[in-house]
Scaffold this motif. Structure first.
Motif, PDB file in Angstrom:
ATOM      1  N   THR A 137      23.057  13.876 -21.208  1.00 34.20           N
ATOM      2  CA  THR A 137      21.741  14.317 -20.755  1.00 34.20           C
ATOM      3  C   THR A 137      21.695  15.839 -20.713  1.00 34.20           C
ATOM      4  N   PHE A 138      20.788  16.403 -21.493  1.00 31.24           N
ATOM      5  CA  PHE A 138      20.526  17.835 -21.523  1.00 31.24           C
ATOM      6  C   PHE A 138      19.251  18.048 -20.723  1.00 31.24           C
ATOM      7  N   THR A 139      19.330  18.839 -19.652  1.00 30.67           N
ATOM      8  CA  THR A 139      18.175  19.055 -18.771  1.00 30.67           C
ATOM      9  C   THR A 139      17.848  20.537 -18.704  1.00 30.67           C
ATOM     10  N   ILE A 140      16.584  20.858 -18.906  1.00 30.81           N
ATOM     11  CA  ILE A 140      16.112  22.225 -18.702  1.00 30.81           C
ATOM     12  C   ILE A 140      15.357  22.210 -17.380  1.00 30.81           C
ATOM     13  N   LYS A 141      15.981  22.793 -16.368  1.00 31.28           N
ATOM     14  CA  LYS A 141      15.506  22.673 -14.986  1.00 31.28           C
ATOM     15  C   LYS A 141      14.090  23.211 -14.787  1.00 31.28           C
ATOM     16  N   GLU A 142      13.793  24.370 -15.340  1.00 32.41           N
ATOM     17  CA  GLU A 142      12.492  24.997 -15.116  1.00 32.41           C
ATOM     18  C   GLU A 142      11.327  24.096 -15.524  1.00 32.41           C
ATOM     19  N   TYR A 143      11.523  23.293 -16.558  1.00 33.10           N
ATOM     20  CA  TYR A 143      10.462  22.423 -17.062  1.00 33.10           C
ATOM     21  C   TYR A 143      10.667  20.965 -16.675  1.00 33.10           C
ATOM     22  N   GLY A 144      11.828  20.644 -16.129  1.00 34.12           N
ATOM     23  CA  GLY A 144      12.105  19.252 -15.778  1.00 34.12           C
ATOM     24  C   GLY A 144      12.181  18.347 -16.999  1.00 34.12           C
ATOM     25  N   VAL A 145      12.525  18.911 -18.138  1.00 27.43           N
ATOM     26  CA  VAL A 145      12.628  18.143 -19.378  1.00 27.43           C
ATOM     27  C   VAL A 145      14.068  17.663 -19.531  1.00 27.43           C
ATOM     28  N   ASN A 204      21.182  29.080 -34.657  1.00 25.18           N
ATOM     29  CA  ASN A 204      22.479  29.331 -35.260  1.00 25.18           C
ATOM     30  C   ASN A 204      23.449  28.258 -34.768  1.00 25.18           C
ATOM     31  N   ALA A 205      23.871  27.385 -35.652  1.00 24.95           N
ATOM     32  CA  ALA A 205      24.744  26.280 -35.266  1.00 24.95           C
ATOM     33  C   ALA A 205      26.099  26.754 -34.761  1.00 24.95           C
ATOM     34  N   THR A 206      26.532  27.926 -35.213  1.00 28.83           N
ATOM     35  CA  THR A 206      27.853  28.400 -34.782  1.00 28.83           C
ATOM     36  C   THR A 206      27.855  28.870 -33.335  1.00 28.83           C
ATOM     37  N   THR A 207      26.687  29.198 -32.789  1.00 27.32           N
ATOM     38  CA  THR A 207      26.620  29.652 -31.397  1.00 27.32           C
ATOM     39  C   THR A 207      25.978  28.637 -30.463  1.00 27.32           C
ATOM     40  N   CYS A 208      25.483  27.542 -30.998  1.00 29.56           N
ATOM     41  CA  CYS A 208      24.877  26.518 -30.140  1.00 29.56           C
ATOM     42  C   CYS A 208      25.990  25.674 -29.522  1.00 29.56           C
ATOM     43  N   PRO A 209      26.026  25.564 -28.194  1.00 33.27           N
ATOM     44  CA  PRO A 209      27.128  24.846 -27.544  1.00 33.27           C
ATOM     45  C   PRO A 209      27.062  23.326 -27.675  1.00 33.27           C
ATOM     46  N   PHE A 210      26.009  22.789 -28.267  1.00 33.13           N
ATOM     47  CA  PHE A 210      25.849  21.333 -28.318  1.00 33.13           C
ATOM     48  C   PHE A 210      26.295  20.716 -29.639  1.00 33.13           C
ATOM     49  N   ILE A 211      26.561  21.546 -30.642  1.00 35.94           N
ATOM     50  CA  ILE A 211      27.020  21.039 -31.927  1.00 35.94           C
ATOM     51  C   ILE A 211      28.512  20.743 -31.801  1.00 35.94           C
ATOM     52  N   GLU A 212      28.867  19.494 -31.960  1.00 38.95           N
ATOM     53  CA  GLU A 212      30.274  19.111 -31.852  1.00 38.95           C
ATOM     54  C   GLU A 212      31.027  19.596 -33.083  1.00 38.95           C
ATOM     55  N   ALA A 228      14.988  28.364 -27.528  1.00 38.12           N
ATOM     56  CA  ALA A 228      13.562  28.636 -27.328  1.00 38.12           C
ATOM     57  C   ALA A 228      13.314  29.887 -26.493  1.00 38.12           C
ATOM     58  N   ARG A 229      14.082  30.028 -25.460  1.00 38.95           N
ATOM     59  CA  ARG A 229      13.920  31.182 -24.574  1.00 38.95           C
ATOM     60  C   ARG A 229      15.293  31.583 -24.059  1.00 38.95           C
ATOM     61  N   PRO A 230      15.671  32.821 -24.269  1.00 40.26           N
ATOM     62  CA  PRO A 230      16.993  33.251 -23.792  1.00 40.26           C
ATOM     63  C   PRO A 230      17.137  33.048 -22.280  1.00 40.26           C
ATOM     64  N   ASN A 231      18.303  32.679 -21.876  1.00 37.71           N
ATOM     65  CA  ASN A 231      18.669  32.544 -20.468  1.00 37.71           C
ATOM     66  C   ASN A 231      17.967  31.416 -19.722  1.00 37.71           C
ATOM     67  N   LEU A 232      17.467  30.399 -20.435  1.00 37.47           N
ATOM     68  CA  LEU A 232      16.924  29.234 -19.737  1.00 37.47           C
ATOM     69  C   LEU A 232      18.073  28.518 -19.035  1.00 37.47           C
ATOM     70  N   GLU A 233      17.849  28.123 -17.810  1.00 37.66           N
ATOM     71  CA  GLU A 233      18.886  27.406 -17.074  1.00 37.66           C
ATOM     72  C   GLU A 233      18.869  25.944 -17.493  1.00 37.66           C
ATOM     73  N   TYR A 234      20.047  25.442 -17.835  1.00 38.60           N
ATOM     74  CA  TYR A 234      20.154  24.055 -18.272  1.00 38.60           C
ATOM     75  C   TYR A 234      21.426  23.438 -17.724  1.00 38.60           C
ATOM     76  N   THR A 235      21.456  22.109 -17.769  1.00 37.44           N
ATOM     77  CA  THR A 235      22.687  21.385 -17.450  1.00 37.44           C
ATOM     78  C   THR A 235      22.920  20.373 -18.563  1.00 37.44           C
ATOM     79  N   LEU A 236      24.190  20.044 -18.749  1.00 35.13           N
ATOM     80  CA  LEU A 236      24.571  19.004 -19.691  1.00 35.13           C
ATOM     81  C   LEU A 236      25.542  18.097 -18.965  1.00 35.13           C
ATOM     82  N   THR A 237      25.146  16.829 -18.826  1.00 32.99           N
ATOM     83  CA  THR A 237      26.011  15.862 -18.149  1.00 32.99           C
ATOM     84  C   THR A 237      26.298  14.709 -19.088  1.00 32.99           C
ATOM     85  N   ARG A 238      27.454  14.097 -18.883  1.00 32.54           N
ATOM     86  CA  ARG A 238      27.821  12.911 -19.655  1.00 32.54           C
ATOM     87  C   ARG A 238      28.254  11.840 -18.682  1.00 32.54           C
TER      88      ARG A 238
END
Length: 165
Positions: free
Chosen positions: A139-147, A49-57, A123-133
């Motif tokens: 850079t969008f990082t999903i910590k659990e997977y190191g992606v 859902n684009a309206t709830t995704c925090p990455f869509i500017e 993909a999975r609710p409550n995945l921990e992520y960071t977004l840095t600029r």
């Protein structure tokens, strides 16, 4: 032309059979031409859902900017002669565990980056992520997977050099 067609009809049938057979061989070998196909309506779409995704500017968020119709969201690409698997965000994260993916380019590439980050975020609710600029790199990082999914916003992929005439 009609005479040629009638006289060569058996040859045309043979050629058609060869083409069909080659297509079947390609299909059996797992080859798939992703560029030939059509858009198919699929009520199970969209995948996020684009309206709830925090990455869509805000400039790229059609619904938040007042687009009233949603029909265009319910389509998927269907290649001719083969099927694409539905995107599996967790499978993607497992496959790319510990990897970095970088998108480099203009606003079109930014759209692709935003879509992938939304798919992974969903993909999975409550995945921990960071977004840095940092500068032009997000850079969008999903910590659990190191992606890490990175975006280098760059409208000029070549050096502009002025030459004297």
């Amino acid at each position: 032309m009609a005479f040629w067609f009638r006289c060569n009809f058996p040859l045309l049938l043979l050629l058609l059979n060869i083409v069909i057979e080659l297509a079947n061989v390609r299909k059996c070998l797992g080859e798939c031409d992703l560029y030939q196909g059509s858009w198919m309506r699929d009520p199970s779409y969209p995948l996020y859902n684009a309206t709830t995704c925090p990455f869509i500017e805000k400039e790229f968020n059609c619904q938040k900017n007042g687009r009233p119709d949603l029909d265009y969201l319910h389509y998927r690409w269907q290649p001719t002669g083969c099927n694409l698997e539905r995107f599996d965000g967790v499978g993607f994260l497992k496959k790319f565990k510990g990897k970095k993916i970088m998108f480099v380019g203009d606003s079109l590439v930014r759209d692709q980056w935003q879509s992938l980050t939304c798919l992974l975020y969903n993909a999975r609710p409550n995945l921990e992520y960071t977004l840095t600029r940092s500068g032009m790199i997000s850079t969008f990082t999903i910590k659990e997977y190191g992606v890490k999914v990175m975006l280098d916003r760059n409208v000029f992929l070549v050096d502009n050099v002025r030459e004297s005439c």
